[in-house]
Design an enzyme around this catalytic site. Structure first.
Site, PDB file in Angstrom:
ATOM      1  N   GLU A   1       4.505   8.409  -4.122  1.00 28.43           N
ATOM      2  CA  GLU A   1       5.219   8.212  -2.771  1.00 28.43           C
ATOM      3  C   GLU A   1       5.888   7.145  -3.290  1.00 28.43           C
ATOM      4  O   GLU A   1       6.975   6.300  -2.248  1.00 28.43           O
ATOM      5  CB  GLU A   1       4.606   7.629  -2.086  1.00 28.43           C
ATOM      6  CG  GLU A   1       3.235   8.424  -1.075  1.00 28.43           C
ATOM      7  CD  GLU A   1       2.893   8.140  -0.176  1.00 28.43           C
ATOM      8  OE1 GLU A   1       2.725   6.753   0.470  1.00 28.43           O
ATOM      9  OE2 GLU A   1       2.054   8.478   0.747  1.00 28.43           O
TER      10      GLU A   1
ATOM     11  N   GLU B   1       0.849  -1.201  -0.174  1.00 26.21           N
ATOM     12  CA  GLU B   1       0.130   0.071  -0.111  1.00 26.21           C
ATOM     13  C   GLU B   1       0.819   1.283  -0.364  1.00 26.21           C
ATOM     14  O   GLU B   1       1.285   1.620   1.326  1.00 26.21           O
ATOM     15  CB  GLU B   1      -0.366  -0.246   0.850  1.00 26.21           C
ATOM     16  CG  GLU B   1      -2.274   0.655   0.713  1.00 26.21           C
ATOM     17  CD  GLU B   1      -1.778   2.118   0.878  1.00 26.21           C
ATOM     18  OE1 GLU B   1      -1.463   2.918  -0.175  1.00 26.21           O
ATOM     19  OE2 GLU B   1      -2.873   2.753   2.027  1.00 26.21           O
TER      20      GLU B   1
END
Length: 697
Positions: free
Chosen positions: A153, A144
């Protein structure tokens, strides 16, 4: 190890680096983390669990051992899901040490220590082999690593590395794939966040139009995504020009490429208009067949009943390099370019009678470099600030107030960052106008930007920029005249909380000796206001989770609580409340006033009192904001704009963040059914410019 943290100093208007104890960074990171928000995201957790169960089953059906690699494990939740679904072993990777320590405790508490190994490293440093961190490569990859933009990210390089070195070929992946969707829209409101629009002023000698300099007009802006809660954007604020189309997808079960690339789709507008904005969101399929799907689609795409509130994944607003008039049914090409961490968009019209070969030619036009701000404005102002400067109603309030105070012999000094006030003062008849932009952020100084703005409007000889800080102002800067009108919005780029703009008061104090005895200060005063509210959803980011999908994560709750007690719980935090609906449980209350006609006093300003709760509900916290009193009967609010009294629904200033102070004992106030009161003490420290507060239910 010492940690240096940037904090806005409201007494100097600048960012300062403070040395903090070695614990600080960790506490800050935990307290401000979105872990609680993720653990409360029921939809995400259920879908991950379903996807993990299915992946473990598929591996077992092939007669293989299920070895799981969980990158960015956080609390260890996904690894525990895998272990309880029958995985033989899990390697849980977490780079943030305090979090890895918490994961070890949580895994142990839930009885999975023999099945899960927590590795405190970046995944790119993990080794495989008899003496390595992992004995063998994994055949199930669980991650995740996504943000609102999907790749911000570093998901792509992480997957790329994992496929090369950490997982078997043909592994199962949860999620299996991600798909990015786009929709072309026209929106005056969102477009006003990208650039300065012309400003109309009714001056003494007819209407004047202020225009931005050409380099600002044609500037592509910055590549950072504008992520917002699109579900709070009313449908009246935008007009959809295309259907929703799939822009690109990534299959996580196969090797992933992180190198820069682009994707192109053909669009036909469903109606004519000005193409300005690309709205975008993604969904993830947890399984190869796409039966288990978790989507970020906004309300107009998906039935409202199915909407899951979350703050860790929202929706994206991308600004096209320029506004394109488009016609219903014409053929357009939308191109998404991306590097490892960000995405940007381009729109082109198809040429008459275009065929496949021409289409190839189009590809040569694709700009693969990410947009770079050339005008400096996008480096100095954030998007809400553009919205604020473009808000004609707000500008009109300042014009009305200036009309009341300016005379033909006024010597006017404006202290605010990148403000339109000096130009307004000039057009409204002030004899001499000067301005100061005190904030400096890194290498970007507003002077050059403002010089270009004045030049574009042929005002460089009428308005003088003083390149000095207020405390260094000399009579020669003012041509030996005294200031008869001192103005400020006030707005400073370094301000984080509403009261940080009180720097104007400190600047006013610093220039005291240059003020005429009968000086007019605009705004004449400011006041701090407060209201007790119940949040529809924002409370989740501070709420303990306890048990999540059957796993005990109370260690995480305690950790967040300890971190908040370290410092944060006694502080308010900034949130743009137009994105986070709440209802008021009390009337708004004025708690402190600041008199700009006088210098900042030596002593602290304190107040205590109580607020009556008039409506039943859960008191999640207090919202605080500033109001500036420009002149008699003219005020501007940085917070509450309107409140419907029956239900207590609030409308907030969309250009500003309000301060939210979360109460630590929400639970207690939920039980109270009879109206009661909240007592408060608020203290403004004039030495530091900070406000300390405490509330008791």
């Amino acid at each position: 190890m010492k940690t240096f943290c940037g904090r806005a100093n409201p007494t100097t208007g600048s960012m300062e680096w403070l040395e903090e104890g070695e614990d600080y960074d960790y506490h800050q990171e935990i307290a401000r983390s979105r872990y609680a928000d993720m653990l409360h995201d029921k939809d995400r957790n259920v879908k991950y669990y379903q996807g993990i169960r299915a992946a473990v089953s598929r591996v077992k059906e092939r007669g293989e051992k299920a070895i799981v690699l969980d990158i960015g494990t956080g609390t260890g939740l996904l690894s525990m899901m895998a272990a309880s679904a029958g995985a033989d072993f899990c390697y849980a990777i977490e780079v943030f040490k305090p979090m890895a320590n918490a994961a070890v405790k949580i895994v142990e508490k839930n009885g999975f220590s023999d099945k899960i190994k927590v590795i405190n490293k970046h995944s790119t440093e993990v080794t495989v082999g008899p003496d390595g961190d992992m004995e063998c490569r994994a055949n199930i990859l669980v991650t995740e690593l996504f943000d609102t933009e999907l790749i911000g990210e570093g998901a792509l390089p992480t997957y790329e590395h994992a496929h090369k070195y950490l997982v078997q070929e043909g592994c199962e992946a949860v999620p299996h794939r991600a798909t990015v969707y786009v929709q072309l829209v026209e929106s005056k409101r969102m477009w006003s966040w990208k650039k300065l629009l012309p400003v109309h002023i009714e001056a003494e000698d007819g209407e004047k139009i202020l225009v931005p300099p050409s380099e600002m007009e044609n500037c592509p802006g910055v590549p950072s995504v504008c992520d917002i809660q699109l579900n709070q954007m009313p449908s009246s604020d935008f007009s959809t020009l295309s259907d929703v189309v799939t822009m690109f997808s990534v299959d996580f079960s196969k090797p992933v490429q992180s190198a820069s690339t682009y994707y192109r789709v053909q669009l036909e507008p469903v109606k004519s208009g000005k193409a300005q904005i690309v709205l975008s969101w993604w969904d993830i399929d947890m399984d190869p067949l796409g039966m288990i799907n978790c989507t970020m689609a906004p309300y107009w795409v998906k039935s409202t009943s199915a909407l899951q509130w979350r703050d860790h994944w929202m929706q994206c607003v991308y600004f096209l390099p320029r506004e394109e008039p488009v016609l219903q049914g014409e053929k357009l090409y939308l191109t998404a370019c991306r590097d490892e961490y960000s995405v940007w968009y381009n729109l082109q019209k198809a040429r008459e009678g275009e065929n496949k070969a021409d289409e190839e030619e189009h590809k040569a036009d694709v700009p693969v470099e990410s947009p770079v701000c050339r005008c400096r404005a996008h480096l100095l102002w954030n998007r809400p600030r553009f919205g604020e400067l473009n808000d004609q109603n707000r500008t009109h309030q300042y014009i009305k107030a200036l009309r009341k105070v300016l005379k033909t012999d006024s010597v006017c000094l404006c202290i605010s960052d990148g403000s339109l006030l000096p130009v307004l003062a000039h057009y409204l008849g002030a004899k001499q106008v000067q301005c100061m932009h005190p904030s400096r952020i890194d290498l970007y100084h507003p002077h050059e930007l403002w010089q270009a703005f004045l030049k574009a409007n042929h005002l460089e000889d009428n308005i003088k920029i003083i390149e000095a800080r207020p405390e260094l102002l000399k009579p020669s800067h003012l041509e030996d005249k005294k200031i008869s009108v001192l103005v400020g919005e006030p707005f400073f780029t370094t301000s984080l909380l509403p009261w940080h703009n009180l720097y104007f008061w400190y600047a006013r104090t610093a220039v005291s000796t240059h003020l005429a005895s009968n000086v007019t200060v605009l705004p004449q005063s400011a006041s701090l206001h407060m209201m007790i509210v119940e949040f529809q959803d924002l409370w989740r980011i501070r709420s303990p989770c306890g048990i999540c999908e059957g796993f005990d994560v109370r260690t995480m709750d305690d950790m967040i609580k300890d971190s908040l007690n370290f410092r944060e719980s006694k502080e308010a935090e900034p949130h743009p409340l137009w994105e986070y609906p709440c209802k008021s449980l009390s009337d708004p209350q004025e708690v402190l006033t600041f008199d700009f006609t006088k210098a900042v006093p030596q002593h602290c300003l304190s107040t205590e009192g109580s607020v009556k709760l008039l409506r039943k509900g859960k008191s999640h916290g207090a919202v605080l904001w500033m109001e500036y009193h420009l002149a008699a009967d003219i005020s501007v609010s940085t917070g509450l704009m309107q409140m419907s009294n029956e239900k207590g629904n609030c409308e907030w200033n969309p250009h500003c963040k309000q301060a939210v102070y979360f109460f630590s004992s929400v639970i207690e106030s939920e039980i109270l059914s009879d109206p009661t009161a909240v007592t408060y003490t608020i203290n403004f420290d004039t030495k530091t410019g900070e406000i300390a507060m405490d509330f008791k239910l």
